[in-house]
Design an enzyme around this catalytic site. Structure first.
Site, PDB file in Angstrom:
ATOM      1  N   GLU B  46      23.294 -42.179  -8.693  1.00  0.00           N
ATOM      2  CA  GLU B  46      22.241 -41.314  -8.176  1.00  0.00           C
ATOM      3  C   GLU B  46      20.881 -42.004  -8.238  1.00  0.00           C
ATOM      4  O   GLU B  46      20.506 -42.578  -9.259  1.00  0.00           O
ATOM      5  CB  GLU B  46      22.140 -40.008  -8.965  1.00  0.00           C
ATOM      6  N   ASP B 111      13.487 -43.675 -24.341  1.00  0.00           N
ATOM      7  CA  ASP B 111      12.165 -43.458 -23.767  1.00  0.00           C
ATOM      8  C   ASP B 111      11.198 -43.267 -24.928  1.00  0.00           C
ATOM      9  O   ASP B 111      11.381 -42.366 -25.741  1.00  0.00           O
ATOM     10  CB  ASP B 111      12.216 -42.204 -22.879  1.00  0.00           C
ATOM     11  N   ASP B 113       7.246 -42.748 -25.834  1.00  0.00           N
ATOM     12  CA  ASP B 113       6.069 -42.322 -25.125  1.00  0.00           C
ATOM     13  C   ASP B 113       4.914 -42.202 -26.122  1.00  0.00           C
ATOM     14  O   ASP B 113       5.051 -41.596 -27.169  1.00  0.00           O
ATOM     15  CB  ASP B 113       6.376 -40.955 -24.510  1.00  0.00           C
TER      16      ASP B 113
END
Lengths: 511, 426
Positions: B46, B111, B113
């Site tokens: 995807e 991830d 951040d």
């Protein structure tokens, strides 16, 4: 009654073989005929046992003395095996060991039928069954444990003495139960880390290059992992053959009801829709919201923003107390646009997820408000979050300050903190309820934030504008058990089922 | 900062240029095709595009590199996200029976951040970063890279600057791509030490004995702590920040230190005092007292967004995608030069597009003549594109990506050999 489509003549021989060990991996389904009454009793009693396990898991550390003791009492009361006897021909009162093992076996397979239908149900069922297995495995003596492993072809590689020596310090520092002395004469198994996720997750094992080094006494983790995998696969298979079972109208209502019992009451059905105005929320949050919701509400008002976890927990709660979709959109929008989000951004980034919550987008699932269990156990808050259970996720010191601000008496605070220390978060919350509502002892046992709200409204004389329901909304499935669809010849049975399910309901209301 | 010359308003004008002449499609395809070891691996992946005005297009999929190229040049996405490999082609997900369309595999991703560090950095907040707090990302990469390689045995780790305020890690080993949701969450939790939200002050609690993984992580943190925390963030300088640190110590120690700090203003010495107290405590009490370690970890240890790592179907911003706010390209980070990696020096889309317009130097001209002679059989447009990115500051990042792919290709070769051997057997 026909138990499975593969009905075969069962021989006493295979049964003895099947039940020769107190524990099993439930590889073979039972192949005998049983009466409908027995079917019901077995299922309900196992469900009670699993429900107890779930509750104990929240209140106590798993396998702590109290946990074991309470579970033992419950197992005994429900006639499940609670302590495998070395010699089961020993005369006893009540059912024999064989009978208990048979009941354990059959009831497990009945619940498989009821709990294979959705992802949520499967997850719940697997979790409780794994915990039950853990408790029982722990209770076996070493010889029985080994025997169980052999019977199920579970063999693991031990590491060599040299490797053990080289890794000595690391091994000692990785497992609580291993000390410098015991390392020497303990076997360590080296398995891929994927097979011992529970130990990896909690960092209770030494991990190197993708392999974990498991001391012998922790072997239960790999066994459980295996048990979990097998059960998970089996449930997926069961789900496929379910249509055949569902065509039996004696069983279908019962199975449906069984599967819905685990959540207890369901607060997603909104009988109060539109009975609450947005202006009331501030005052209600002070009076009738549980602390967790009061806290997110407050931080929403202060920051004009909530992160995803908070929006889900609070949004579904609000839906449960009766906010309509339109109100919810208005509520969130008016708050968010006071902060950094403008109306346009709100519509793009947030409105979708609110409609989603109400089942208007995506999979169109109508999401249920979170129970205490869910709030306590899943998705713990991290940096910038305000959701979660304040009794579980706040520093005691901060909790104390908060309670002081909310005018809880010093003695009350001490009581609450004591409960928190013992990890009785729901009891702590209930205590908070009692203190803030001036009731001696709450007449309910708290397991859902929306239940808190409803009970609070009852005590406070029922918030004039909120239409009160004397009966808490129940899952609609109940109706289907008495529905006109029941064929006449099954009528007698259906009545039994109805009676039984009522009993079940009352049990879960007490639980 | 150099990014200041980027204006987000001109993004629609320069994106076509970027996708036509600069985006490294062939490397990109080489990566996601994984040597073609598994059938339909690229085809069932995807992609998700974010277009102008935050229009989100999910479930894009492409059969070939050419198709991907054409589509990206047509849509000119502001942002590209990569999702999972599904059981069916994602762009046909509506045509298969619901329930059968399932996410099967994906790289294990992390991830990190900078916003998650707001309570422990004083220089910036929210989406802002500066060279001072960037050290936190350096520490995060060092800690996680070591653990993923040594503890979990993964080898193919691609670290990527997100383009704004954080970094991503793509673990591309076959074993990592096949991990279940439960395994992903177990890995993420193994790597998470910071627990609790805004209502928890003490976010790290160590138990005795200290796990080897934490020991190793501490080695990294200790290396950066004095310069980063004591000097750059000055956590033991100002009164409020001192109080915040002391709140993490046991009560009796706190009182003592509050007194001691009156006569000692230098942060380094204050830290030494605190460490001495910890040592004394460890000597007296039987139970582990690791508060100085806990403080170091709370201030420096990587803070993961666990939810991103857990889900197989979770989307993550693709390498070489543009960050629409800053204009910076999401580029791979070369770990050999990690300590000097400067997020502000990462090229913006406007910068590299301008570099294209620069007249070629004589040297470059000659070089390209040479290659032209050598490879004149190759498709002319293709070779021009290769030369195009080489003329911009994007070149060194693509090179880094190339090196990563070369190492990974060796593992595919082994796989492919095994496969062909098997076929001979039958």
């Amino acid at each position: 009654m026909q138990f499975s489509s593969r009905r075969k003549k069962f021989t006493t021989n295979s049964q003895t073989e099947l039940y020769s060990h107190p524990l099993q991996f439930y590889g073979q389904p039972p192949l005998e005929n049983i009466s409908l009454t027995e079917f019901e009793t077995f299922a309900v009693e196992r469900l009670k046992l699993l429900k107890t396990i779930e509750n104990l898991g929240v209140s106590y550390v798993k396998l702590s003395d109290q946990y074991i003791k309470k579970l033992e009492v419950e197992s005994k009361a429900l006639n499940f095996l609670y302590r495998p006897e070395a010699d089961d021909r020993k005369p006893q009162s009540g059912p024999t060991e064989q009978e208990k093992r048979r009941k354990d076996h059959i009831s497990h397979f009945i619940l498989r039928l009821a709990y294979c239908q959705t992802e949520d149900l499967r997850r719940w069922f697997i979790q409780q069954e794994v915990d039950l297995f853990r408790y029982r495995f722990n209770d076996l003596d070493p010889k029985q444990k080994l025997e169980l492993l052999h019977r199920n072809n579970l063999q693991y590689d031990t590491i060599s003495v040299e490797e053990k020596k080289a890794l000595h310090d690391k091994l000692v520092n990785s497992s609580y139960a291993v000390s410098g002395i015991t390392v020497e004469d303990q076997d360590f198994y080296k398995v891929p880390f994927q097979d011992a996720l529970d130990l990896v997750r909690s960092r209770k094992v030494y991990l190197k290059a993708g392999y974990v080094y498991i001391p012998h006494q922790d072997i239960v983790t790999i066994v459980l992992n295996d048990f979990r995998t097998r059960l998970s696969k089996a449930l997926a298979l069961t789900a496929r053959s379910l249509p055949a079972v569902h065509s039996d109208e004696r069983l279908q209502p019962l199975l449906n009801h069984l599967s819905h019992a685990y959540v207890g009451q369901d607060y997603s059905i909104q009988k109060n829709v539109g009975k609450i105005s947005l202006e009331q929320i501030d005052s209600l949050s002070g009076k009738s919201f549980p602390l967790c919701m009061r806290q997110v509400h407050q931080s929403l008002r202060e920051n004009h923003h909530l992160r995803h976890g908070g929006r889900m927990q609070y949004g579904l709660f609000l839906k449960g107390i009766g906010l309509s979709l339109e109100q919810a959109l208005q509520f969130w929008r008016s708050e968010f646009i006071k902060g950094k989000v403008d109306s346009d951004k709100f519509d793009k980034a947030y409105a979708y997820s609110i409609r989603h919550m109400f089942g208007k987008e995506g999979k169109r699932t109508d999401y249920t408000p979170y129970s205490c269990m869910k709030v306590i156990l899943s998705n713990a808050p991290s940096q910038g979050d305000h959701h979660g259970c304040p009794f579980r996720h706040s520093d005691p010191e901060l909790l104390k300050q908060k309670l002081q601000v909310y005018k809880v008496s010093p003695s009350g605070i001490i009581q609450i903190l004591e409960l928190v220390k013992g990890m009785h978060y729901q009891l702590a919350c209930q205590k908070y309820f009692e203190l803030t509502h001036n009731v001696e002892e709450a007449s309910f046992s708290l397991n859902h934030p929306n239940q808190y709200f409803i009970e609070s409204q009852k005590v406070l004389g029922g918030g004039r504008d909120i239409k009160r329901e004397t009966d808490v909304p129940q899952k609609p499935q109940e109706n289907s058990t008495k529905g006109p669809s029941a064929a006449p010849e099954a009528a007698a049975n259906t009545q039994d089922v109805a009676e039984m399910t009522e009993e079940l309901d009352s049990f879960f209301q007490d639980a | 900062m150099p990014a200041s010359d980027y204006d987000s308003a001109c993004l629609p004008d320069i994106l076509p240029l970027y996708y036509r002449r600069l985006f490294p499609f062939s490397q990109y395809y080489r990566w996601l095709n994984y040597g073609g070891v598994q059938k339909n691996y690229f085809q069932n992946r995807e992609f998700s595009f974010t277009l102008k005005d935050d229009i989100y297009v999910r479930y894009q999929s492409f059969t070939t590199q050419n198709e991907l190229e054409k589509e990206m040049q047509k849509m000119n996405p502001y942002k590209i996200d990569i999702g999972a490999i599904y059981s069916h082609r994602p762009n046909q997900h509506n045509t298969v029976k619901s329930g059968t369309f399932q996410a099967l595999e994906k790289e294990l991703v992390f991830d990190i951040d900078m916003t998650d560090y707001d309570d422990v950095r004083s220089c910036c907040s929210a989406a802002e970063i500066c060279p001072k707090c960037w050290t936190l990302m350096t520490i995060a990469i060092r800690v996680l890279d070591r653990a993923l390689r040594d503890d979990f045995g993964f080898q193919h780790l691609l670290w990527v600057y997100s383009g704004r305020r954080g970094v991503h890690c793509w673990v591309c080993d076959e074993a990592a791509r096949k991990l279940s949701v439960a395994a992903r969450s177990a890995v993420a939790e193994y790597l998470s030490l910071i627990k609790g939200g805004d209502d928890t002050m003490k976010k790290v609690v160590l138990s005795d004995p200290i796990h080897p993984f934490i020991r190793e992580s501490l080695v990294v943190v200790e290396r950066y702590f004095p310069l980063y925390a004591l000097q750059d963030q000055d956590i033991l300088g100002r009164k409020e920040s001192v109080d915040k640190v002391l709140a993490l110590t046991p009560e009796d120690v706190r009182k003592q230190l509050q007194q001691d700090f009156q006569n000692e203003k230098k942060p380094e010495n204050r830290w030494k005092l605190l460490k001495d107290q910890a040592k004394r405590k460890q000597g007296t009490s039987k139970k582990g007292q690791h508060f100085e370690k806990e403080i170091m970890l709370q201030y420096c240890y990587p803070r993961l967004d666990v939810n991103v790592s857990k889900g197989v179907n979770h989307l993550l911003k693709s390498p070489f995608s543009v960050h629409p706010k800053t204009g910076r390209i999401s580029v791979p980070i070369d770990l050999k030069e990690l300590d000097t990696f400067d997020p502000f020096a990462v090229p913006t889309i406007s910068m590299i597009c301008e570099e294209l317009d620069r007249p070629r130097t004589v040297e470059e001209e000659e070089k390209s003549e040479e290659t032209n002679d050598k490879e004149n059989e190759k498709d002319a447009a293709e070779s021009r594109k290769i030369r195009d990115y080489k003329r911009t500051s994007l070149a060194k990042y693509v090179k880094c990506f190339d090196q990563f792919l070369d190492v990974m290709a060796r593992s595919w070769k082994g796989e492919l050999l095994k496969k062909s051997d098997l076929q001979k057997d039958f």
